[in-house]
Write an enzyme that holds these catalytic residues in place. Structure first.
Site, mmCIF file in Angstrom:
data_model
loop_
_atom_site.group_PDB
_atom_site.id
_atom_site.type_symbol
_atom_site.label_atom_id
_atom_site.label_comp_id
_atom_site.label_asym_id
_atom_site.label_seq_id
_atom_site.Cartn_x
_atom_site.Cartn_y
_atom_site.Cartn_z
ATOM 1 N N GLY A 85 6.044 -7.788 -13.214
ATOM 2 C CA GLY A 85 6.557 -9.170 -13.318
ATOM 3 C C GLY A 85 6.255 -9.960 -12.064
ATOM 4 C CB ILE A 100 -0.919 0.047 1.243
ATOM 5 C CG1 ILE A 100 -1.713 -1.252 1.397
ATOM 6 C CG2 ILE A 100 -1.864 1.246 1.170
ATOM 7 C CD1 ILE A 100 -2.511 -1.353 2.702
ATOM 8 N N GLY A 139 1.567 5.193 0.564
ATOM 9 C CA GLY A 139 0.972 6.208 1.435
ATOM 10 C C GLY A 139 0.175 5.594 2.560
ATOM 11 C CB SER A 199 -1.486 9.670 6.432
ATOM 12 O OG SER A 199 -2.451 10.682 6.541
ATOM 13 N N GLY A 200 -4.405 8.545 6.882
ATOM 14 C CA GLY A 200 -5.716 8.554 6.222
ATOM 15 C C GLY A 200 -6.186 7.212 5.698
ATOM 16 C CE1 TYR A 218 -8.501 15.190 -6.165
ATOM 17 C CE2 TYR A 218 -6.239 14.797 -5.492
ATOM 18 C CZ TYR A 218 -7.577 14.463 -5.459
ATOM 19 O OH TYR A 218 -7.984 13.367 -4.732
#
Ligand SMILES: NC(=O)C1=CN([C@@H]2O[C@H](COP(=O)(O)OP(=O)(O)OC[C@H]3O[C@@H](n4cnc5c(N)ncnc54)[C@H](OP(=O)(O)O)[C@@H]3O)[C@@H](O)[C@H]2O)C=CC1
Ligand SMILES: CC1=C(/C=C/C(C)=C/C=C/C(C)=C/C=O)C(C)(C)CCC1
Length: 336
Positions: free
Chosen positions: A177, A48, A50, A53-54, A217
């Site tokens: 791969g 995962i 990041g 946080s969050g 964004y």
């Protein structure tokens, strides 16, 4: 002025009442589809980005609870180690499955440094992964940055396009791969419904001519979706699936670059407490796409609240998706 003040106060009062209704009457955690049964992810390795946080942190907690070995790809080791320590404590306090129980052992947490704003860091991270990890069952491209001031990555890309799209583009390609050799395996991409306001301006991908933080964004989130659909096409027949999602509006640190006047910040906090999802609620679709047998073999789709959602035509334009893929390969230096 008095009317505006009264209106603001009524809104705050309404938010507070809603908060009471949501937080103290309804279920404490809204887990869709039961959140999966314990042990579901035993023996599986999940990366995962990041994850300190969050949403990424909440996704890690949920998959850990399901028995996964979770690798946290984070840019700041101190923040990542702090989050990992909290996650391990929470798992113990939640009475995770007893080691060796029939529900399968609780998962394992590993922290590795990954800065998506640096192609050098992405390459070094992937080299370490390929040397150390025998398998990768799920890649969750979660990390993101939202409406920051104009900045460039180490490699000269506009920061939001660089982190949210190009960094994940290189990461995914370098790990393909390992994902293929671990098939059936899955890639989950965290986008946003704000993709609707984006367009891929091939003439100025790094916004050097003009910079609008909201459009950039949205462009990066549209790129996430186009990348997912082109990747799904290229992965046909490999037993590696890739899907993309919108988590909802979630109370996280994403809004860190939004400058709110000090006086109204408490009101914004109240509104976000009342109306935004919690990170655990926002993580449910990522967890669902990463783990649920219901989506085994499903690929190239866009989800919200664990259900498939229709995309706008611009997010399904195959020629734009292919052109973005080709340009992205050049930008990140993937040699043919
Ligand atoms: N919150 C919301 O309402 C919504 C969020 N999303 C998406 O959800 C995803 C997660 O964001 P969310 O949890 O809300 O926000 P947070 O800011 O809480 O988390 C973002 C994560 O991405 C990491 N990150 C940022 N830049 C980099 C980088 N250069 N290299 C590696 N990691 C990096 C952050 O690390 P660090 O802590 O070091 O900054 C953090 O761990 C994002 O892709 C966002 O676009 C989509 C729709 C709505
Ligand atoms: C939570 C929160 C804030 C707002 C965050 C927002 C509005 C984030 C929105 C993110 C979206 C919509 C991303 C979509 O992809 C403030 C006002 C900064 C401060 C109070 C706490």
């Amino acid at each position: 002025m008095a009317i505006a003040t009264v209106a603001a106060l009524l809104a705050a009062l309404g938010g507070a009442l809603w908060l009471a209704a949501r937080r103290f009457v309804g279920p404490s955690v809204q887990r869709l589809h039961g959140g999966g049964k314990s042990g579901l992810m035993h023996g599986k390795t999940v990366l995962i980005t990041g994850a300190n946080s969050g949403l990424g942190r909440a996704t890690a907690a949920e998959l850990l609870r399901l028995g996964a070995r979770v690798i946290m790809g984070c840019r700041d080791r101190d923040r990542a180690e702090e989050a990992a320590g909290q996650l391990r404590r929470e798992l113990c306090q939640a009475g995770g499955p007893e080691p060796g129980s029939d529900a399968g052992e609780a998962g394992e947490l590993v922290v590795k440094e990954l800065d998506l704003a640096s192609l050098r860091s992405v390459r070094a991270f992937c080299q370490e992964m390929l040397q150390e990890e025998p398998r990768l069952d799920v890649l969750i491209n979660n990390a993101g940055i939202f409406q920051c001031p104009y900045m460039k990555t180490e490699d000269g890309f506009e920061m939001q396009f660089g982190v949210n799209h190009l960094g994940h583009f290189l990461l995914t390609n370098l790990l393909l791969g390992l994902l293929k050799s671990s098939a059936p395996s899955r890639i989950v991409v965290v986008s946003s419904k704000l993709y609707k306001y984006g367009d891929i301006n091939f003439e100025d991908l790094n916004s050097e001519q003009s910079y609008n933080k909201s459009f950039c964004y949205s462009r990066s989130k549209l790129a996430n979706i186009l990348f997912t659909r082109e990747l799904a096409r290229r992965l046909e027949g490999t037993n590696v699936t890739v899907n993309v999602l919108h988590p909802g509006i979630v109370r996280t640190n994403l809004g860190r670059h939004i400058h709110i006047p000090l006086l109204v910040k408490p009101l914004f906090n109240l509104v976000s407490w009342a109306f935004f999802k919690t990170p655990v609620e926002g993580a449910q679709t990522s967890v669902y796409l990463a783990s649920s047998p219901e989506v085994e073999g499903v690929s190239g789709k866009y989800f919200g609240d664990c259900k498939e959602v229709e995309l706008l035509p611009k997010a399904m334009d195959e020629s734009v998706a292919r052109k973005l893929w080709d340009i992205s390969e050049v930008m990140v230096g993937i040699l043919k």
